[in-house]
Design a protein around this motif. Structure first.
Motif, PDB file in Angstrom:
ATOM      1  N   LEU A   1       0.537  -1.197   0.068  1.00 26.76           N
ATOM      2  CA  LEU A   1       0.044   0.067   0.083  1.00 26.76           C
ATOM      3  C   LEU A   1       0.678   1.109  -0.164  1.00 26.76           C
ATOM      4  O   LEU A   1       1.629   1.529   0.862  1.00 26.76           O
ATOM      5  CB  LEU A   1      -0.807  -0.120   1.218  1.00 26.76           C
ATOM      6  N   THR A   2       0.487   2.119  -0.881  1.00 26.87           N
ATOM      7  CA  THR A   2       1.134   3.496  -0.852  1.00 26.87           C
ATOM      8  C   THR A   2       0.110   4.397  -0.245  1.00 26.87           C
ATOM      9  O   THR A   2      -0.954   4.574  -0.714  1.00 26.87           O
ATOM     10  CB  THR A   2       1.396   4.187  -2.269  1.00 26.87           C
ATOM     11  N   PRO A   3       0.353   5.018   0.864  1.00 32.36           N
ATOM     12  CA  PRO A   3      -0.827   5.693   1.884  1.00 32.36           C
ATOM     13  C   PRO A   3      -1.251   7.043   1.093  1.00 32.36           C
ATOM     14  O   PRO A   3      -0.196   7.516   0.282  1.00 32.36           O
ATOM     15  CB  PRO A   3      -0.036   5.811   3.120  1.00 32.36           C
ATOM     16  N   TYR A   4      -2.260   7.614   1.372  1.00 38.12           N
ATOM     17  CA  TYR A   4      -2.422   8.725   0.964  1.00 38.12           C
ATOM     18  C   TYR A   4      -1.707   9.914   1.480  1.00 38.12           C
ATOM     19  O   TYR A   4      -1.389   9.921   2.459  1.00 38.12           O
ATOM     20  CB  TYR A   4      -4.152   9.143   1.209  1.00 38.12           C
ATOM     21  N   SER A   5      -1.276  10.583   0.719  1.00 36.61           N
ATOM     22  CA  SER A   5      -0.324  11.926   0.870  1.00 36.61           C
ATOM     23  C   SER A   5      -0.928  13.294   0.952  1.00 36.61           C
ATOM     24  O   SER A   5      -1.488  13.654  -0.071  1.00 36.61           O
ATOM     25  CB  SER A   5       0.968  11.803  -0.051  1.00 36.61           C
ATOM     26  N   SER A   6      -1.298  13.452   2.217  1.00 35.87           N
ATOM     27  CA  SER A   6      -2.190  14.835   2.170  1.00 35.87           C
ATOM     28  C   SER A   6      -1.300  15.835   1.989  1.00 35.87           C
ATOM     29  O   SER A   6      -0.009  15.828   2.237  1.00 35.87           O
ATOM     30  CB  SER A   6      -2.903  14.824   3.493  1.00 35.87           C
ATOM     31  N   ALA A   7      -1.839  17.129   1.938  1.00 32.86           N
ATOM     32  CA  ALA A   7      -1.021  18.530   1.817  1.00 32.86           C
ATOM     33  C   ALA A   7      -0.224  18.643   3.142  1.00 32.86           C
ATOM     34  O   ALA A   7       0.824  18.969   3.135  1.00 32.86           O
ATOM     35  CB  ALA A   7      -1.913  19.626   1.409  1.00 32.86           C
ATOM     36  N   ARG A   8      -0.909  18.219   4.380  1.00 32.29           N
ATOM     37  CA  ARG A   8      -0.287  18.496   5.582  1.00 32.29           C
ATOM     38  C   ARG A   8       0.785  17.481   6.043  1.00 32.29           C
ATOM     39  O   ARG A   8       1.392  17.558   6.653  1.00 32.29           O
ATOM     40  CB  ARG A   8      -1.210  18.551   6.741  1.00 32.29           C
ATOM     41  N   ASP A   9       0.849  16.351   5.171  1.00 30.60           N
ATOM     42  CA  ASP A   9       1.842  15.375   5.124  1.00 30.60           C
ATOM     43  C   ASP A   9       3.009  15.861   4.406  1.00 30.60           C
ATOM     44  O   ASP A   9       4.173  15.723   4.852  1.00 30.60           O
ATOM     45  CB  ASP A   9       1.393  14.061   4.691  1.00 30.60           C
ATOM     46  N   GLU A  10       2.839  16.399   3.360  1.00 26.39           N
ATOM     47  CA  GLU A  10       3.924  16.902   2.681  1.00 26.39           C
ATOM     48  C   GLU A  10       4.758  18.204   2.927  1.00 26.39           C
ATOM     49  O   GLU A  10       5.818  18.227   2.685  1.00 26.39           O
ATOM     50  CB  GLU A  10       3.539  17.093   0.864  1.00 26.39           C
ATOM     51  N   PHE A  11       3.720  19.074   3.683  1.00 29.21           N
ATOM     52  CA  PHE A  11       4.490  20.299   4.350  1.00 29.21           C
ATOM     53  C   PHE A  11       4.347  20.226   5.894  1.00 29.21           C
ATOM     54  O   PHE A  11       3.070  20.059   6.450  1.00 29.21           O
ATOM     55  CB  PHE A  11       3.980  21.500   3.888  1.00 29.21           C
ATOM     56  N   LYS A  12       5.307  20.218   6.660  1.00 30.70           N
ATOM     57  CA  LYS A  12       5.350  20.244   7.902  1.00 30.70           C
ATOM     58  C   LYS A  12       5.886  21.552   8.466  1.00 30.70           C
ATOM     59  O   LYS A  12       7.040  21.940   8.056  1.00 30.70           O
ATOM     60  CB  LYS A  12       5.898  18.980   8.662  1.00 30.70           C
ATOM     61  N   GLY A  13       5.172  22.232   9.569  1.00 31.09           N
ATOM     62  CA  GLY A  13       5.689  23.301  10.132  1.00 31.09           C
ATOM     63  C   GLY A  13       4.894  24.523  10.053  1.00 31.09           C
ATOM     64  O   GLY A  13       3.587  24.393   9.815  1.00 31.09           O
ATOM     65  N   GLU A  14       5.314  25.697  10.157  1.00 31.68           N
ATOM     66  CA  GLU A  14       4.458  26.855  10.317  1.00 31.68           C
ATOM     67  C   GLU A  14       4.681  27.894   8.901  1.00 31.68           C
ATOM     68  O   GLU A  14       5.887  27.776   8.592  1.00 31.68           O
ATOM     69  CB  GLU A  14       4.617  27.740  11.578  1.00 31.68           C
ATOM     70  N   ALA A  15       3.605  28.415   8.392  1.00 34.26           N
ATOM     71  CA  ALA A  15       3.929  29.347   7.407  1.00 34.26           C
ATOM     72  C   ALA A  15       2.794  30.542   7.339  1.00 34.26           C
ATOM     73  O   ALA A  15       1.918  30.288   8.255  1.00 34.26           O
ATOM     74  CB  ALA A  15       3.738  28.632   6.206  1.00 34.26           C
ATOM     75  N   SER A  16       3.089  31.451   6.743  1.00 32.71           N
ATOM     76  CA  SER A  16       2.270  32.666   6.951  1.00 32.71           C
ATOM     77  C   SER A  16       1.203  32.439   5.830  1.00 32.71           C
ATOM     78  O   SER A  16       0.064  33.077   5.600  1.00 32.71           O
ATOM     79  CB  SER A  16       2.831  34.076   6.648  1.00 32.71           C
ATOM     80  N   VAL A  17       1.380  31.818   4.658  1.00 31.60           N
ATOM     81  CA  VAL A  17       0.351  31.666   3.625  1.00 31.60           C
ATOM     82  C   VAL A  17       0.286  30.279   2.963  1.00 31.60           C
ATOM     83  O   VAL A  17       1.373  29.741   2.996  1.00 31.60           O
ATOM     84  CB  VAL A  17       0.684  32.658   2.239  1.00 31.60           C
ATOM     85  N   TYR A  18      -0.957  29.656   3.314  1.00 32.20           N
ATOM     86  CA  TYR A  18      -1.247  28.458   2.875  1.00 32.20           C
ATOM     87  C   TYR A  18      -2.104  28.302   1.777  1.00 32.20           C
ATOM     88  O   TYR A  18      -3.204  28.645   1.853  1.00 32.20           O
ATOM     89  CB  TYR A  18      -1.984  27.569   4.154  1.00 32.20           C
ATOM     90  N   LEU A  19      -1.504  27.842   0.641  1.00 29.16           N
ATOM     91  CA  LEU A  19      -2.286  27.896  -0.646  1.00 29.16           C
ATOM     92  C   LEU A  19      -1.991  26.338  -1.197  1.00 29.16           C
ATOM     93  O   LEU A  19      -2.045  26.198  -2.556  1.00 29.16           O
ATOM     94  CB  LEU A  19      -1.798  28.844  -1.573  1.00 29.16           C
ATOM     95  N   ASP A  20      -1.880  25.278  -0.372  1.00 28.74           N
ATOM     96  CA  ASP A  20      -1.895  23.740  -0.889  1.00 28.74           C
ATOM     97  C   ASP A  20      -2.647  22.814  -0.574  1.00 28.74           C
ATOM     98  O   ASP A  20      -2.720  21.954  -1.248  1.00 28.74           O
ATOM     99  CB  ASP A  20      -0.503  23.479   0.028  1.00 28.74           C
ATOM    100  N   ALA A  21      -3.790  23.296  -0.028  1.00 25.37           N
ATOM    101  CA  ALA A  21      -4.771  22.126   0.280  1.00 25.37           C
ATOM    102  C   ALA A  21      -6.038  22.477   0.055  1.00 25.37           C
ATOM    103  O   ALA A  21      -7.089  21.489   0.400  1.00 25.37           O
ATOM    104  CB  ALA A  21      -4.719  21.996   2.009  1.00 25.37           C
TER     105      ALA A  21
END
Length: 349
Positions: free
Chosen positions: A15-35
């Motif tokens: 199984l290749t698990p589902y990779s969510s936007a929050r799996d691919e980016f970890k940490g804090e940012a000021s602008v979130y335009l990924d999910a």
């Protein structure tokens, strides 16, 4: 010999698990335009327009400090029921494998097995509500993947002999799940501290009982990192909501308050047991390490319905194996317990 790879279903290995936007980016940012979230917010608060941390690291770090285990050894589920179900889906081949339960015990082990088309082998507890070790040994075959043990046990309330559980852990090549939903009300030591010694051990706990957070639905599984990695591979991407994570973090700051509640409930349990022993109707009160008592009486079903008429709801366990003639009574407040005792004294056969 325990070998995790031999237990795992082939499709889960691949199984290749589902990779969510929050799996691919970890940490804090000021602008979130990924999910693909709603950037304008929500009717509730700005926070809830964003997806939650899929691995709940802040909650795990807080639990790590309380439980004395690494965050990497913790899985958080939507109630313990999700922790139970994922083990079936990851390790048990439908229509081929089997598991062992020891009734009377928590009913979801059987329900989840049936949902996942996994055969169930029942080895009832002894009349003293302890493990039938010879029966368990006889029931195990090459397709037995999991043995479920509940301690303190539901609905009996007693703890299993630790030496018996250790014997199972040492001699079974599959997973041994020790469900400790009621461990906070017991003086017995948790098996969470034994994870390094037993690679086949999974310990379940919950925030629904002693922590009083049943409405938030947060269950915990503690295990070796390899088993936790499988949990995370199979679970839905965002199985714990942001609101739940926030409220749990707030509750975990109040360890002192929870310990006070535990002391009060244990004291109320002892007082309730004493009061019940003075009720002529009561035949036996089983020893309890939980926040409930299993109480035997004549015609338990009739008593159950009588209490319902009085607006008091208990659990009728009289048709459960080894619990014939028993009601399971949760420890309430002092006022609630007194109402129960008064009602039982009014009962006429």
């Amino acid at each position: 010999m325990f070998d995790l790879n031999n237990l795992l279903r082939d499709n889960i290995k691949k199984l290749t698990p589902y990779s969510s936007a929050r799996d691919e980016f970890k940490g804090e940012a000021s602008v979130y335009l990924d999910a693909n979230e709603n950037s304008l917010g929500s009717p509730l608060t700005k926070w809830y327009n964003r997806y939650p941390d899929p691995l709940q690291w802040k909650v795990k770090e807080k639990l790590s400090a309380i439980k004395g285990v690494r965050p990497e050894n913790i899985f958080l589920g939507n109630g313990s029921d999700e922790c139970i179900d994922i083990l079936y889906r990851a390790f048990c081949d439908p229509g081929k494998d089997n598991i062992i339960i020891c009734p009377p015990t928590y009913g979801m082990y059987e329900v989840s097995a049936n949902i996942n088309d996994v055969a169930i082998r029942k080895v009832p507890l002894t009349p003293a509500y302890q493990l039938n070790l010879e029966g368990i040994e006889d029931a195990v075959d090459e397709h037995t993947k999991i043995i479920w043990l509940c301690s303190p046990n539901n609905p009996t309330g007693n703890s299993l002999n630790r030496e018996d559980v250790e014997l199972v852990l040492n001699n079974f090549a599959g997973l041994v799940v020790v469900d400790e939903a009621y461990i906070n009300f017991s003086r017995h030591r948790s098996f969470v501290q034994e994870l390094e010694e037993y690679p086949n051990l999974v310990v379940l706990q919950t925030l629904s009982k002693a922590w009083g957070l049943a409405g938030l639905r947060l269950g915990m599984a503690f295990a070796g990192e390899s088993i936790i990695n499988i949990y995370n591979k199979v679970k839905p991407p965002y199985n714990i909501s942001e609101a739940t994570q926030e409220l749990v973090l707030k509750a975990l700051e109040e360890v002192g308050m929870v310990n006070d509640m535990i002391r009060i409930l244990v004291d109320q349990r002892n007082q309730l047991a004493k009061a019940l022993s003075e009720v002529e109707l009561v035949q036996k009160i089983h020893p309890s390490d939980a926040n409930f008592l299993l109480v035997q009486m004549p015609d338990a079903n009739k008593v159950y319905n009588f209490l319902l008429e009085k607006g008091i709801v208990v659990r009728d366990r009289s048709k459960v194996t080894l619990c014939e003639g028993c009601l399971r009574i949760t420890v309430g407040t002092e006022v609630e317990n007194n109402k129960l005792i008064s009602a039982l004294k009014d009962f006429t056969p």
